[in-house]
Design an enzyme around this catalytic site. Sequence first.
Site, PDB file in Angstrom:
ATOM      1  N   LYS A   1     -94.705  -9.137  31.708  1.00  0.00           N
ATOM      2  CA  LYS A   1     -94.099  -8.705  30.437  1.00  0.00           C
ATOM      3  C   LYS A   1     -93.591  -7.284  30.638  1.00  0.00           C
ATOM      4  O   LYS A   1     -94.027  -6.574  31.542  1.00  0.00           O
ATOM      5  CB  LYS A   1     -95.157  -8.719  29.333  1.00  0.00           C
ATOM      6  CG  LYS A   1     -94.593  -8.790  27.933  1.00  0.00           C
ATOM      7  CD  LYS A   1     -94.267 -10.222  27.550  1.00  0.00           C
ATOM      8  CE  LYS A   1     -94.030 -10.366  26.079  1.00  0.00           C
ATOM      9  NZ  LYS A   1     -94.320 -11.712  25.595  1.00  0.00           N
TER      10      LYS A   1
HETATM   11  N1  LIG Z   1     -89.057 -14.935  21.075  1.00  0.00           N
HETATM   12  C1  LIG Z   1     -89.870 -15.761  21.715  1.00  0.00           C
HETATM   13  O1  LIG Z   1     -89.427 -16.760  22.314  1.00  0.00           O
HETATM   14  C2  LIG Z   1     -91.338 -15.532  21.697  1.00  0.00           C
HETATM   15  C3  LIG Z   1     -91.927 -14.570  20.913  1.00  0.00           C
HETATM   16  N2  LIG Z   1     -93.290 -14.476  20.842  1.00  0.00           N
HETATM   17  C4  LIG Z   1     -93.936 -13.467  20.020  1.00  0.00           C
HETATM   18  O2  LIG Z   1     -93.574 -13.660  18.649  1.00  0.00           O
HETATM   19  C5  LIG Z   1     -93.542 -12.402  17.980  1.00  0.00           C
HETATM   20  C6  LIG Z   1     -92.205 -12.237  17.305  1.00  0.00           C
HETATM   21  O3  LIG Z   1     -91.181 -12.309  18.282  1.00  0.00           O
HETATM   22  P1  LIG Z   1     -89.654 -12.601  17.882  1.00  0.00           P
HETATM   23  O4  LIG Z   1     -89.609 -13.444  16.670  1.00  0.00           O
HETATM   24  O5  LIG Z   1     -88.992 -13.041  19.116  1.00  0.00           O
HETATM   25  O6  LIG Z   1     -89.129 -11.149  17.545  1.00  0.00           O
HETATM   26  P2  LIG Z   1     -87.890 -10.716  16.631  1.00  0.00           P
HETATM   27  O7  LIG Z   1     -87.465  -9.400  17.120  1.00  0.00           O
HETATM   28  O8  LIG Z   1     -86.885 -11.810  16.570  1.00  0.00           O
HETATM   29  O9  LIG Z   1     -88.525 -10.579  15.172  1.00  0.00           O
HETATM   30  C7  LIG Z   1     -89.582  -9.711  14.914  1.00  0.00           C
HETATM   31  C8  LIG Z   1     -89.870  -9.717  13.422  1.00  0.00           C
HETATM   32  O10 LIG Z   1     -91.073  -8.968  13.192  1.00  0.00           O
HETATM   33  C9  LIG Z   1     -90.827  -8.016  12.173  1.00  0.00           C
HETATM   34  N3  LIG Z   1     -91.710  -6.871  12.338  1.00  0.00           N
HETATM   35  C10 LIG Z   1     -91.632  -5.877  13.264  1.00  0.00           C
HETATM   36  N4  LIG Z   1     -92.594  -4.966  13.044  1.00  0.00           N
HETATM   37  C11 LIG Z   1     -93.296  -5.409  11.982  1.00  0.00           C
HETATM   38  C12 LIG Z   1     -94.425  -4.917  11.276  1.00  0.00           C
HETATM   39  N5  LIG Z   1     -95.006  -3.756  11.633  1.00  0.00           N
HETATM   40  N6  LIG Z   1     -94.892  -5.616  10.217  1.00  0.00           N
HETATM   41  C13 LIG Z   1     -94.298  -6.769   9.835  1.00  0.00           C
HETATM   42  N7  LIG Z   1     -93.233  -7.297  10.471  1.00  0.00           N
HETATM   43  C14 LIG Z   1     -92.741  -6.616  11.527  1.00  0.00           C
HETATM   44  C15 LIG Z   1     -89.359  -7.671  12.305  1.00  0.00           C
HETATM   45  O11 LIG Z   1     -88.844  -7.063  11.130  1.00  0.00           O
HETATM   46  C16 LIG Z   1     -88.783  -9.051  12.592  1.00  0.00           C
HETATM   47  O12 LIG Z   1     -88.626  -9.759  11.381  1.00  0.00           O
HETATM   48  C17 LIG Z   1     -93.867 -11.351  19.033  1.00  0.00           C
HETATM   49  O13 LIG Z   1     -95.256 -11.101  19.019  1.00  0.00           O
HETATM   50  C18 LIG Z   1     -93.495 -12.050  20.335  1.00  0.00           C
HETATM   51  O14 LIG Z   1     -94.189 -11.537  21.445  1.00  0.00           O
HETATM   52  C19 LIG Z   1     -94.095 -15.341  21.519  1.00  0.00           C
HETATM   53  C20 LIG Z   1     -93.576 -16.300  22.315  1.00  0.00           C
HETATM   54  C21 LIG Z   1     -92.159 -16.424  22.546  1.00  0.00           C
HETATM   55  O1  LIG Z   2     -89.756 -17.493  27.560  1.00  0.00           O
HETATM   56  C1  LIG Z   2     -90.423 -16.805  28.301  1.00  0.00           C
HETATM   57  O2  LIG Z   2     -90.297 -16.757  29.494  1.00  0.00           O
HETATM   58  C2  LIG Z   2     -91.552 -15.944  27.757  1.00  0.00           C
HETATM   59  C3  LIG Z   2     -91.535 -15.745  26.289  1.00  0.00           C
HETATM   60  C4  LIG Z   2     -92.587 -14.726  25.949  1.00  0.00           C
HETATM   61  O3  LIG Z   2     -92.402 -13.557  26.187  1.00  0.00           O
HETATM   62  C5  LIG Z   2     -93.858 -15.156  25.405  1.00  0.00           C
HETATM   63  O4  LIG Z   2     -94.188 -16.353  25.463  1.00  0.00           O
HETATM   64  O5  LIG Z   2     -94.613 -14.296  24.910  1.00  0.00           O
END
Ligand SMILES: NC(=O)C1=CN([C@@H]2O[C@H](COP(=O)(O)OP(=O)(O)OC[C@H]3O[C@@H](n4cnc5c(N)ncnc54)[C@H](O)[C@@H]3O)[C@@H](O)[C@H]2O)C=CC1
Ligand SMILES: O=C(O)CCC(=O)C(=O)O
Length: 430
Positions: free
Chosen positions: A115
């Site tokens: 990461k």
């Molecule tokens: N994008 C992916 O494919 C994956 C993401 N994740 C995890 O899911 C979570 C979200 O990731 P994404 O949706 O991709 O990110 P993103 O950037 O698309 O969205 C993040 C969201 O969280 C909100 N946010 C940020 N700080 C905040 C706070 N202090 N309190 C409340 N809301 C807050 C933002 O306003 C936004 O709505 C992270 O923990 C990430 O590691 C896990 C697996 C895969």
């Molecule tokens: O799609 C990936 O390779 C990893 C996504 C990721 O950062 C996660 O699963 O937390």
Amino acid sequence: MTTTLTSKKKQPKQGMLDNVMRQFNNAADIIELNTNIRKILEVTNNEFVVHFPVRMDNGEVEIFTGYRVQHNNALGPYKGGLRYHPTVDIDAARALAMWMTWKTSLAGLPYGGAKGGIQLDPTKYSQDELQRITRRFTYALGDNIGPELDIPAPDVNTNPQTMAWILDTYMSTKSPNERSKNLHVVTGKPIGTGGSEGRDRATGYGVFLTIKFWAEHNTIDLKNKTFIVQGFGNVGYWASHFLKKEGAILIAVQDAYGSIHNHESISPEKLLDYAKANKGSISGFAGANVIDNAEFFGLDCDICIPAALGNQVTVDNAHDIKARLIAEGANGPTDVKAEEILLKRGIDIIPDILCNSGGVIGSYFEWLQNRNGEIWQLDEVLEKLERKMRESFNKVMYKTKTKNLDMRTAAFVIAIERLEETYVQRGIFP
Ligand SMILES: NC(=O)C1=CN([C@@H]2O[C@H](COP(=O)(O)OP(=O)(O)OC[C@H]3O[C@@H](n4cnc5c(N)ncnc54)[C@H](O)[C@@H]3O)[C@@H](O)[C@H]2O)C=CC1
Ligand SMILES: O=C(O)CCC(=O)C(=O)O
């Protein structure tokens, strides 16, 4: 530009890192993990910290700090996202890299865990600046990433566009003859740049699937069940979209800008349209009332989906939670002490390494397509994703039952046992 490589060095424990280490040690104790293998798994293999200069729109140069931590590659190339956020630092990258190792192992993928990201607030930069920052970061990482070595993907505040910039920059460092062989240096790319159908929704769809499997397991009908979502980005939106299709009702959302509530329902699609037109923020949405951030986790609901950052469910709010289920869309949203409280209160937790594993499984499908020159249709991708997630879910439930474990410990045990098996089979640490 400087690169620091720290190999096999013990790290201080705090915050998310403390959490993941406690989760790991708990499971390692239960299976009496071989002490030599434990020594290997409790540290990261490689850590890259890069400082690089970028010209801003106003002509000034700013220096940025980027990270890539490669935790373990016993099962295959390092894999994991890149996050652009002020909280990104070496410990956050270490913790998130470790979670990736357990996640890919549990999912049965041929990957290890990594990461990274850049410590910055992306709202302060123009698109042009973000492009230059991403390209310089990619140059700085150089050949420490690669399609068979370490494959980044999107995470918080990064997206398919970010991946396309990384791909383009990485390819530009290769000879023309080598370029097409490097398409799988990143996943989560736009479809037109070698991305896969379905990767955009894979994580949220996976979150939804684990909730659906949990509901089936407990003979619960999701129709008219209420849910709240923290984080309305890629994961939060898609999870809400699929849950709504199943008949569940979104009643509250919190993002970085505030919290909103409507006890009747909030339309995920209308909220997404609103947020897109409002620089990504839900604040000001007409279909719900503003509530205090502190009220959010205590709202009356059936399912709570933290899908933002780590350490959000803590001892400060664990006693207030009314949901029957916490489905961890985010990585590390529940700290260890809060988890003890929740489990005692009979609240189930679908752990991050299972719940949000749809993302990396979708990435694996993209990587395979790029490697083999194939293009799969959306329904094929979603079908394969469902099959893999069902397998993982069933394995975890079987372990909870046969070993009398909570879901997180069961998931960790399965993940660690797979790694132990590979080290033992190689004959290095019998
Ligand atoms: N994008 C992916 O494919 C994956 C993401 N994740 C995890 O899911 C979570 C979200 O990731 P994404 O949706 O991709 O990110 P993103 O950037 O698309 O969205 C993040 C969201 O969280 C909100 N946010 C940020 N700080 C905040 C706070 N202090 N309190 C409340 N809301 C807050 C933002 O306003 C936004 O709505 C992270 O923990 C990430 O590691 C896990 C697996 C895969
Ligand atoms: O799609 C990936 O390779 C990893 C996504 C990721 O950062 C996660 O699963 O937390």
